[in-house]
Design an enzyme around this catalytic site. Structure first.
Site, PDB file in Angstrom:
ATOM      1  N   THR A 172       0.820  -1.226   0.000  1.00 45.11           N
ATOM      2  CA  THR A 172       0.000   0.000   0.000  1.00 45.11           C
ATOM      3  C   THR A 172       0.842   1.259   0.000  1.00 45.11           C
ATOM      4  O   THR A 172       0.469   2.271  -0.589  1.00 45.11           O
ATOM      5  CB  THR A 172      -0.913   0.006   1.252  1.00 45.11           C
ATOM      6  OG1 THR A 172      -1.837  -1.054   1.119  1.00 45.11           O
ATOM      7  CG2 THR A 172      -1.676   1.310   1.397  1.00 45.11           C
ATOM      8  N   TYR A 207      -8.064   0.744  -3.107  1.00 45.14           N
ATOM      9  CA  TYR A 207      -7.025   1.310  -3.968  1.00 45.14           C
ATOM     10  C   TYR A 207      -6.288   0.132  -4.588  1.00 45.14           C
ATOM     11  O   TYR A 207      -6.526  -1.014  -4.237  1.00 45.14           O
ATOM     12  CB  TYR A 207      -6.050   2.160  -3.136  1.00 45.14           C
ATOM     13  CG  TYR A 207      -5.527   1.394  -1.949  1.00 45.14           C
ATOM     14  CD1 TYR A 207      -6.170   1.474  -0.706  1.00 45.14           C
ATOM     15  CD2 TYR A 207      -4.450   0.526  -2.057  1.00 45.14           C
ATOM     16  CE1 TYR A 207      -5.742   0.725   0.377  1.00 45.14           C
ATOM     17  CE2 TYR A 207      -4.016  -0.230  -0.982  1.00 45.14           C
ATOM     18  CZ  TYR A 207      -4.663  -0.122   0.237  1.00 45.14           C
ATOM     19  OH  TYR A 207      -4.245  -0.869   1.303  1.00 45.14           O
ATOM     20  N   THR A 234       1.686  -4.421   4.159  1.00 44.62           N
ATOM     21  CA  THR A 234       1.529  -4.633   5.609  1.00 44.62           C
ATOM     22  C   THR A 234       1.018  -6.030   5.939  1.00 44.62           C
ATOM     23  O   THR A 234       1.166  -6.495   7.054  1.00 44.62           O
ATOM     24  CB  THR A 234       0.529  -3.609   6.194  1.00 44.62           C
ATOM     25  OG1 THR A 234      -0.735  -3.772   5.533  1.00 44.62           O
ATOM     26  CG2 THR A 234       1.041  -2.192   6.015  1.00 44.62           C
ATOM     27  N   ASP A 235       0.442  -6.736   4.956  1.00 41.99           N
ATOM     28  CA  ASP A 235      -0.178  -8.027   5.280  1.00 41.99           C
ATOM     29  C   ASP A 235       0.820  -9.056   5.809  1.00 41.99           C
ATOM     30  O   ASP A 235       0.533  -9.752   6.775  1.00 41.99           O
ATOM     31  CB  ASP A 235      -0.877  -8.625   4.040  1.00 41.99           C
ATOM     32  CG  ASP A 235      -2.161  -7.884   3.711  1.00 41.99           C
ATOM     33  OD1 ASP A 235      -2.381  -6.800   4.287  1.00 41.99           O
ATOM     34  OD2 ASP A 235      -2.929  -8.352   2.865  1.00 41.99           O
ATOM     35  N   LYS A 246       0.437  -7.449  12.659  1.00 40.07           N
ATOM     36  CA  LYS A 246      -0.648  -6.577  12.196  1.00 40.07           C
ATOM     37  C   LYS A 246      -1.898  -7.013  12.958  1.00 40.07           C
ATOM     38  O   LYS A 246      -2.444  -8.068  12.721  1.00 40.07           O
ATOM     39  CB  LYS A 246      -0.844  -6.723  10.692  1.00 40.07           C
ATOM     40  CG  LYS A 246      -1.894  -5.787  10.105  1.00 40.07           C
ATOM     41  CD  LYS A 246      -1.923  -5.905   8.591  1.00 40.07           C
ATOM     42  CE  LYS A 246      -2.941  -4.954   7.960  1.00 40.07           C
ATOM     43  NZ  LYS A 246      -2.957  -5.057   6.475  1.00 40.07           N
ATOM     44  N   GLU A 259      -2.160 -28.048  27.562  1.00 38.54           N
ATOM     45  CA  GLU A 259      -3.358 -28.558  26.863  1.00 38.54           C
ATOM     46  C   GLU A 259      -3.138 -29.939  26.261  1.00 38.54           C
ATOM     47  O   GLU A 259      -4.075 -30.693  26.017  1.00 38.54           O
ATOM     48  CB  GLU A 259      -3.753 -27.586  25.739  1.00 38.54           C
ATOM     49  CG  GLU A 259      -4.516 -26.370  26.217  1.00 38.54           C
ATOM     50  CD  GLU A 259      -5.885 -26.740  26.794  1.00 38.54           C
ATOM     51  OE1 GLU A 259      -6.420 -25.956  27.602  1.00 38.54           O
ATOM     52  OE2 GLU A 259      -6.415 -27.826  26.453  1.00 38.54           O
TER      53      GLU A 259
END
Ligand code: DAS
Length: 353
Positions: free
Chosen positions: A37, A51, A117-118, A190, A310
């Site tokens: 971006t 965009y 950014t992903d 993120k 767990e």
């Protein structure tokens, strides 16, 4: 005494000296552009979220922030021009090798990587694990394209260049500069997908960069960069590692289907503290018996997976991802399993990095 011509010569010489000296006192920062971006362009100024990513070339990015020249001597290279969700292991290796080569150059003081950014958090962690340098490597992106009102890319890029050119940023591992914050490439993820304060570290940022100055409040304790046993210059492939997601009603066979791709490890992104549904346990045990490493992570955004809580990890010969989210656990397992080692060694790696 001096003719007008010789006066002009002397003046020109003094100016050149001053400029040269001025440039010489600025750090040399290389900007490697990969897309995202921060290189995006939208239809109009109100398009802050819709965009096209990966459009603006690195030279235009640099020209669009003339203030960069006040803090560093900057030059750019276009390594890729892609949205970061499309990164592959091959992209990580190519980018890491380029950074390693630049970091060895005496005329390079710091490196900025502009990135979508992903998957920025994955690339930052990968570089943190494999590039042997103390010079600052700073990843930066933006949540809005440069064409939008209140775009965040210009100040993010300026801040990233400030940090990359800073002596006090050396030796802190790979860094991420977003939204005035400096985070550790290992810790940051993120956590919001549509706001400019998208990036956060559950253990907190390392510091802030404000008006061209860094303010540090903590330093990383896990192994990184020069102190890593993994070296990008000796790394030509990453192990194939896939992630299987845990949720109510999950099909037991999912991990089996993924493993048929010939993976070396499965990251189980479990519910809660890395919980595994009872119908999935035997499938993972069967994969372990065939030599596939099983790493228990959690898709809960904070905390860390406790070994033998767990699930009986000792008994099953499984590994826990500690505080790493599933996508970072995949990066670490892919790097660690690029060289021989058993599950005990893999668990050591997850404790130390
Ligand atoms: N698609 C996103 C990426 O390239 C755009 C961005 O947020 O940078 O990661």
């Amino acid at each position: 005494m001096f003719s007008p011509f010789s006066r002009k010569l002397v003046l020109a010489g003094l100016t050149a000296l001053a400029l040269g000296a001025h440039a010489a006192d600025k750090p040399n920062v290389v900007i490697l552009a990969t897309g995202g971006t921060i290189a995006g362009a939208g239809a109009g100024t109100v398009n802050s979220a819709s965009y096209q990513s990966a459009k603006v070339p690195v030279d235009k990015l640099i020209v669009s922030v003339p203030e960069l020249g006040n803090v560093a001597s900057v030059r750019g290279e276009q390594v890729f021009q892609i949205a970061s969700e499309s990164f592959t292991n091959a992209h990580l290796l190519q980018l890491g090798k380029r950074i390693s080569a630049l970091a060895k150059q005496k005329d390079v003081d710091g490196i900025v990587v502009t990135h979508g950014t992903d998957t920025l958090e994955e690339t930052a962690f990968f570089l943190n694990l494999t590039v042997h340098t103390d010079k600052p490597i700073v990843l930066v992106g933006s949540m809005r394209p440069g064409t939008a009102m209140s775009a965040d890319g210009s100040l993010n890029l300026y801040n990233a260049v400030v940090v990359a050119g800073s002596a006090d940023a050396q030796g802190k591992g790979v860094l991420v500069a977003m939204n005035d914050q400096i985070d550790a490439g290992r810790d940051v993820s993120k956590s919001i997908n549509i706001k400019t304060n998208a990036f956060a570290s559950q253990w907190g940022p390392l510091g802030m960069v404000v008006e061209g100055r860094n303010y540090w409040f903590r330093a990383p304790v896990k192994r990184h960069t020069s102190n890593s046993e993994f070296d990008i210059d000796k790394l030509d492939r990453l192990a194939e590692v896939e992630i299987v997601y845990g949720y109510g009603n999950v099909a037991a066979a999912n991990a089996q289907v993924l493993a048929e791709r010939g993976v070396q490890a499965i990251i189980h992104a479990g519910t809660g503290n890395g919980s595994v549904a009872d119908r999935v346990v035997p499938v993972l045990q069967g994969l372990r018996a065939k030599g596939v490493q099983i790493v228990r992570a959690a898709h809960v955004p904070a905390g860390f997976v406790l070994r033998n809580a767990e699930q009986p990890d000792d008994k099953y010969d499984w590994v826990v991802a500690h505080d790493l989210n599933p996508q970072k656990a995949r990066i670490l397992a892919a790097v660690a399993l690029s060289q021989p080692g058993d599950s005990k060694n893999l668990q050591r790696v997850f404790w130390e990095y």
